[in-house]
Design a protein around this motif. Sequence first.
Motif, mmCIF file in Angstrom:
data_model
loop_
_atom_site.group_PDB
_atom_site.id
_atom_site.type_symbol
_atom_site.label_atom_id
_atom_site.label_comp_id
_atom_site.label_asym_id
_atom_site.label_seq_id
_atom_site.Cartn_x
_atom_site.Cartn_y
_atom_site.Cartn_z
ATOM 1 N N GLU A 66 0.839 -1.199 0.000
ATOM 2 C CA GLU A 66 0.000 0.000 0.000
ATOM 3 C C GLU A 66 0.866 1.236 0.000
ATOM 4 N N VAL A 67 0.584 2.138 -0.923
ATOM 5 C CA VAL A 67 1.265 3.429 -0.994
ATOM 6 C C VAL A 67 0.192 4.512 -1.089
ATOM 7 N N ASP A 68 0.075 5.341 -0.076
ATOM 8 C CA ASP A 68 -0.907 6.428 -0.054
ATOM 9 C C ASP A 68 -2.312 5.957 -0.422
ATOM 10 N N GLY A 69 -2.728 4.849 0.141
ATOM 11 C CA GLY A 69 -4.083 4.359 -0.096
ATOM 12 C C GLY A 69 -4.239 3.503 -1.338
ATOM 13 N N CYS A 70 -3.211 3.441 -2.159
ATOM 14 C CA CYS A 70 -3.254 2.601 -3.368
ATOM 15 C C CYS A 70 -2.765 1.201 -3.011
ATOM 16 N N ARG A 71 -3.629 0.198 -3.199
ATOM 17 C CA ARG A 71 -3.280 -1.176 -2.856
ATOM 18 C C ARG A 71 -2.764 -1.917 -4.091
ATOM 19 N N ILE A 72 -1.653 -2.616 -3.923
ATOM 20 C CA ILE A 72 -0.989 -3.290 -5.035
ATOM 21 C C ILE A 72 -0.760 -4.745 -4.652
ATOM 22 N N VAL A 73 -1.264 -5.663 -5.455
ATOM 23 C CA VAL A 73 -1.069 -7.089 -5.201
ATOM 24 C C VAL A 73 0.306 -7.491 -5.735
ATOM 25 N N GLN B 116 7.128 -2.878 -11.218
ATOM 26 C CA GLN B 116 8.166 -2.311 -10.357
ATOM 27 C C GLN B 116 8.383 -0.826 -10.624
ATOM 28 N N LYS B 117 8.449 -0.446 -11.891
ATOM 29 C CA LYS B 117 8.694 0.958 -12.248
ATOM 30 C C LYS B 117 7.606 1.861 -11.687
ATOM 31 N N ASP B 118 6.359 1.462 -11.838
ATOM 32 C CA ASP B 118 5.230 2.244 -11.344
ATOM 33 C C ASP B 118 5.262 2.329 -9.812
ATOM 34 N N PHE B 119 5.574 1.200 -9.178
ATOM 35 C CA PHE B 119 5.627 1.157 -7.717
ATOM 36 C C PHE B 119 6.710 2.081 -7.188
ATOM 37 N N LEU B 120 7.898 2.026 -7.762
ATOM 38 C CA LEU B 120 9.007 2.858 -7.300
ATOM 39 C C LEU B 120 8.694 4.347 -7.459
ATOM 40 N N GLU B 121 7.983 4.690 -8.513
ATOM 41 C CA GLU B 121 7.592 6.083 -8.729
ATOM 42 C C GLU B 121 6.596 6.531 -7.657
ATOM 43 N N LYS B 122 5.657 5.664 -7.326
ATOM 44 C CA LYS B 122 4.686 5.976 -6.267
ATOM 45 C C LYS B 122 5.391 6.181 -4.932
ATOM 46 N N VAL B 123 6.357 5.321 -4.624
ATOM 47 C CA VAL B 123 7.104 5.436 -3.374
ATOM 48 C C VAL B 123 7.904 6.740 -3.346
ATOM 49 N N LYS B 124 8.499 7.083 -4.470
ATOM 50 C CA LYS B 124 9.306 8.303 -4.568
ATOM 51 C C LYS B 124 8.465 9.547 -4.319
ATOM 52 N N GLN B 125 7.232 9.533 -4.807
ATOM 53 C CA GLN B 125 6.356 10.697 -4.688
ATOM 54 C C GLN B 125 5.677 10.786 -3.326
ATOM 55 N N SER B 126 5.693 9.700 -2.557
ATOM 56 C CA SER B 126 4.965 9.653 -1.297
ATOM 57 C C SER B 126 5.801 10.191 -0.140
ATOM 58 N N VAL B 127 5.125 10.833 0.808
ATOM 59 C CA VAL B 127 5.815 11.295 2.015
ATOM 60 C C VAL B 127 5.707 10.247 3.123
ATOM 61 N N HIS B 128 4.921 9.204 2.871
ATOM 62 C CA HIS B 128 4.719 8.151 3.854
ATOM 63 C C HIS B 128 5.484 6.899 3.457
ATOM 64 N N SER B 129 5.756 6.059 4.433
ATOM 65 C CA SER B 129 6.413 4.791 4.156
ATOM 66 C C SER B 129 5.418 3.822 3.518
ATOM 67 N N PRO B 130 5.811 3.087 2.486
ATOM 68 C CA PRO B 130 4.927 2.044 1.952
ATOM 69 C C PRO B 130 4.726 0.955 2.988
ATOM 70 N N SER C 104 10.143 -7.200 -1.796
ATOM 71 C CA SER C 104 11.590 -6.958 -1.767
ATOM 72 C C SER C 104 11.928 -5.593 -2.345
ATOM 73 N N SER C 105 11.171 -5.157 -3.349
ATOM 74 C CA SER C 105 11.382 -3.818 -3.900
ATOM 75 C C SER C 105 11.065 -2.757 -2.858
ATOM 76 N N MET C 106 10.058 -3.018 -2.025
ATOM 77 C CA MET C 106 9.699 -2.076 -0.967
ATOM 78 C C MET C 106 10.828 -1.957 0.048
ATOM 79 N N TYR C 107 11.417 -3.092 0.449
ATOM 80 C CA TYR C 107 12.505 -3.081 1.427
ATOM 81 C C TYR C 107 13.804 -2.554 0.828
#
Length: 278
Positions: free
Chosen positions: A30-37, A44-58, A265-268
Amino acid sequence: MYKIIIDSCGELPEELKADGHYCNVPLELEVDGCRIVDDETFNQKDFLEKVKQSVHSPKSSCPSPELYMSKFEGEAEHIYIVTLSAKLSGSYNSAVLAAQLYNEEHEDKKIYVFNSRSASIGETLIGMKIQELEEAGESFEKVVEDVEAYIASMNTFFVLETLETLRKAGRLSGLKSLVASTFNIKPVMGSTKEGTIQQLGQARGMKKALTKMVDDMLKVTRNCENRVLAISHCNCPERAQFVKDTIEKLAQFKKIFIVDTAGVSSMYANDGGVIIAV
């Protein structure tokens, strides 16, 4: 007949995906309310971009016992489950509960849950060891005994490009994160025998940190020629190849393989992280 179920923190190389004995059970991110299975749809590319833009921890959530139980169906009499460290996730406890509930109505099946005390390709190596022993004709009980001993002998290491995810998760003070970023300090991390994370050291610059990680790994690894070593990377194949080349100059392993990190693993690891397990 046997089946090896690995939660989605453990990346499966293409040959294992096609093997027929393996399957993944997905965690959710979960990144800013967006749930990803964390399954074959993970981008991965989309996920990393979401994490980069977020101020919260995934965040991640573990599979339900029901999801695990759905994977138990079939002809397999021996079912082995490998989860990421019980110290890092509820995946292990969920799998244990699933096994208990399922065995109440299916006493003919033997099910065992391994706490990897690791993550990522550490889990993958455990799955491969299970298969090696099953194919050698060992009994269910002997496979469990030997694999638990193998887990006790394993070590996992990783180097992070950025401390930002750890900072967002409250694992670092803002000052430490700032100092590390300012001086290009890269932490060298590793697993403990209990399955938690520890900092082993640090180095200035990524290549020096990766080299130190290799040195730390070789200091604690015995009988390299009889062991398989795995490398996973988050969006940095050239770094993974550098690690592989460095290791091959210093030691002879039975096999070395490289995979790209999946969701958890991408999150960690975050963008640019490299993990090795042996």
